[in-house]
Design a protein around this motif. Structure first.
Motif: not given
Length: 148
Positions: A39-50, A99-104, A106-111
């Motif tokens: 998911y983080a990779k997907q978000v990075t690609k999306e942001v980079d595309a923008k 999008r970075e907050k969404e990734v963060y 999700r990682i924080q919840n898993a942690a």
């Protein structure tokens, strides 16, 4: 003698129980988590595309600018493009932060989930740990992969 042995056994059991229930500090390698989280990779690609879209916008506008023949047309064009770019830049920044907050999150919840499972008191980033602690990076990655 039996009383002493029984007392020592009881103390050992209490000591082991205390150790088993003791918390501790866990740590994660955030960069490794990001590298292994789809998911983080997907978000990075999306942001980079923008970001690339914004660069292409500037390239296209530069070509248009060169084709203008009068200073008044050029000034009007610059003002209009400047406003358009500011709008696009604000949208890009908002998207990136969201999008970075969404990734963060999700990682924080898993942690947090791993922290509860491992009965840890806190989790730190690996860069803050000099010695000790429990590396839970792989546990967090597994938790993220399991909660697609």
């Amino acid at each position: 003698m039996k009383g002493i042995k029984l007392g020592l056994v009881a103390m050992a059991i209490v000591a082991m129980t205390g150790i088993a229930n003791a918390g501790g500090i866990g740590y994660i390698d955030y960069a490794k988590v990001i590298d292994n989280y789809d998911y983080a990779k997907q978000v990075t690609k999306e942001v980079d595309a923008k970001g690339l879209e914004m660069q292409q916008f500037l390239v296209d506008k530069e070509k248009e600018y060169k084709s203008l023949d009068t200073p008044l047309k050029k000034q009007t064009f610059e003002d209009r493009v400047s406003q358009e770019f500011k709008t696009k830049e604000a949208a890009y920044i908002a998207l990136r932060e969201k999008r970075e907050k969404e990734v963060y999150d999700r990682i924080q919840n898993a942690a947090k989930s791993v922290m509860v499972e491992q009965k840890l008191d806190a989790i730190m980033d690996v860069r803050g740990v000099f010695v000790g602690g429990l590396d839970i990076t792989d546990n967090v990655i597994q938790k993220l992969k399991a909660t697609k």
